[in-house]
Design a protein around this motif. Structure first.
Motif, PDB file in Angstrom:
ATOM      1  N   TYR A   1      39.889  33.707  54.082  1.00  0.00           N
ATOM      2  CA  TYR A   1      40.120  34.833  53.177  1.00  0.00           C
ATOM      3  C   TYR A   1      39.040  34.845  52.100  1.00  0.00           C
ATOM      4  O   TYR A   1      38.346  33.849  51.867  1.00  0.00           O
ATOM      5  N   ALA A   2      38.893  36.009  51.448  1.00  0.00           N
ATOM      6  CA  ALA A   2      37.994  36.144  50.297  1.00  0.00           C
ATOM      7  C   ALA A   2      38.849  36.363  49.070  1.00  0.00           C
ATOM      8  O   ALA A   2      39.702  37.246  49.062  1.00  0.00           O
ATOM      9  N   GLY A   3      38.656  35.561  48.046  1.00  0.00           N
ATOM     10  CA  GLY A   3      39.495  35.698  46.863  1.00  0.00           C
ATOM     11  C   GLY A   3      38.823  35.197  45.612  1.00  0.00           C
ATOM     12  O   GLY A   3      38.187  34.147  45.617  1.00  0.00           O
ATOM     13  N   ARG A   4      38.945  35.986  44.542  1.00  0.00           N
ATOM     14  CA  ARG A   4      38.423  35.604  43.240  1.00  0.00           C
ATOM     15  C   ARG A   4      39.451  35.972  42.177  1.00  0.00           C
ATOM     16  O   ARG A   4      40.039  37.060  42.215  1.00  0.00           O
ATOM     17  N   ASN A   5      39.658  35.052  41.240  1.00  0.00           N
ATOM     18  CA  ASN A   5      40.582  35.338  40.146  1.00  0.00           C
ATOM     19  C   ASN A   5      39.958  36.287  39.140  1.00  0.00           C
ATOM     20  O   ASN A   5      40.642  37.097  38.528  1.00  0.00           O
ATOM     21  N   THR A   6      38.657  36.197  38.958  1.00  0.00           N
ATOM     22  CA  THR A   6      37.929  37.152  38.119  1.00  0.00           C
ATOM     23  C   THR A   6      36.674  37.554  38.867  1.00  0.00           C
ATOM     24  O   THR A   6      36.161  36.811  39.699  1.00  0.00           O
ATOM     25  N   GLY A   7      36.179  38.723  38.583  1.00  0.00           N
ATOM     26  CA  GLY A   7      34.997  39.211  39.275  1.00  0.00           C
ATOM     27  C   GLY A   7      34.019  39.843  38.322  1.00  0.00           C
ATOM     28  O   GLY A   7      33.862  39.397  37.184  1.00  0.00           O
TER      29      GLY A   7
END
Length: 286
Positions: free
Chosen positions: A192-198
């Motif tokens: 999966y692709a996941g970031r808490n902030t971008g």
């Protein structure tokens, strides 16, 4: 006139020929080979093949004289097995995920070197996304949904997209080739692709690829929310829900679905194909 018993007796023969052709679909088969495989005479096998050709279910190469099942045969099988298009299949999924998670859910599909937003279900929290509204598009590799699709393309296609899109993703100010390839490898390992902030402070996103029967990424399910709602404790739960839904969608995908070939044209009544212009680099949600 042929009796019912004779007519019904021909049906198994027809299907035996179809199955024999399916077994040699890659290279094709000659009459003698098919006849031997099904235990019929060459004359009977030739007659059955000619009947199937007349119905468009079998084709013969003019040069090699080899027989194969036709594209019309596979199109018929696909449409009968799954009459729904990708948007129709995924719409209940988006509504279900939106209700259970309380966040905005996006369906992105590959469109050449881009990802296009085919559908979205709006959550209660105001967010900004890379693709904006339905019909918005973004370069593959930018944003979690587009990155998830890119990461799970076949290697040759992935390399072609990276070469073409590298200058485009650099416009967002935080990407270079090393960073992009590192992110792709991370996504492939995690699933999966996941970031808490971008790129937009306070926003967060996570996405999983939707794979077709051949394991090729054709779309992605993506969650867009505020950073506080996608912390380390909640991320695994969200990812698990997305993966479960994506895994159920994959086998239902019709390989002849026009939505997969021309996603923008499938958006009747939507702002199809429009690029969303934002004054600042857009947020990471989709």
């Amino acid at each position: 006139m042929e009796t019912p018993s004779a007519a019904s007796g021909g049906v198994p023969r027809v299907f035996s020929v179809i199955r024999a052709l399916g077994a040699v679909q890659a290279e094709g088969g000659r009459v003698t080979q098919i006849a031997r495989s099904v235990g019929l005479t060459q004359a009977t096998t030739h007659r059955l093949l000619q009947s199937l050709m007349a119905e468009g279910m079998v084709e013969q190469d003019e040069r090699s004289k080899l027989y194969r099942l036709s594209i019309d045969f596979f199109a018929l099988a696909a449409s009968a097995g799954n009459p729904g298009d990708l948007r129709s299949i995924c719409r209940p999924v988006l509504l279900r995920l939106c209700a259970s998670l309380g966040d905005s859910i996006f369906l992105l599909a590959r469109s050449g070197f881009d990802a296009i937003c085919l559908d979205r279900s709006e959550g209660p929290f105001p967010i900004r996304s890379f693709t904006g509204d339905i019909g918005g598009r973004i370069a593959l590799g930018v944003g979690q949904g587009a990155l998830a699709i890119l990461a799970f393309l076949p290697e040759a296609e992935r390399e072609e997209v990276i070469r073409f899109n590298l200058s485009r993703v650099r416009e967002y100010g935080v990407y270079d080739e090393v960073y992009l390839r590192t992110e792709i490898e991370r996504v492939r390992q995690a699933g999966y692709a996941g970031r808490n902030t971008g790129l937009l402070e306070g926003m967060a996103g996570v996405a999983v690829p939707i794979l077709d029967r051949e394991g090729r990424a054709v779309a992605a399910l993506s969650v867009g929310t505020i950073a506080d709602r996608l912390n380390a404790d909640r991320m695994p739960t969200v990812v698990e829900l997305l993966k479960r839904e994506a895994a159920a969608i994959g086998p239902k995908i019709n390989p002849f679905d026009a939505t997969l070939r021309r996603p923008a044209q499938s958006l009747a009544g939507s702002p199809a194909g429009q690029r969303i212009s934002l004054p600042e680099p857009p947020g990471p949600a989709a």
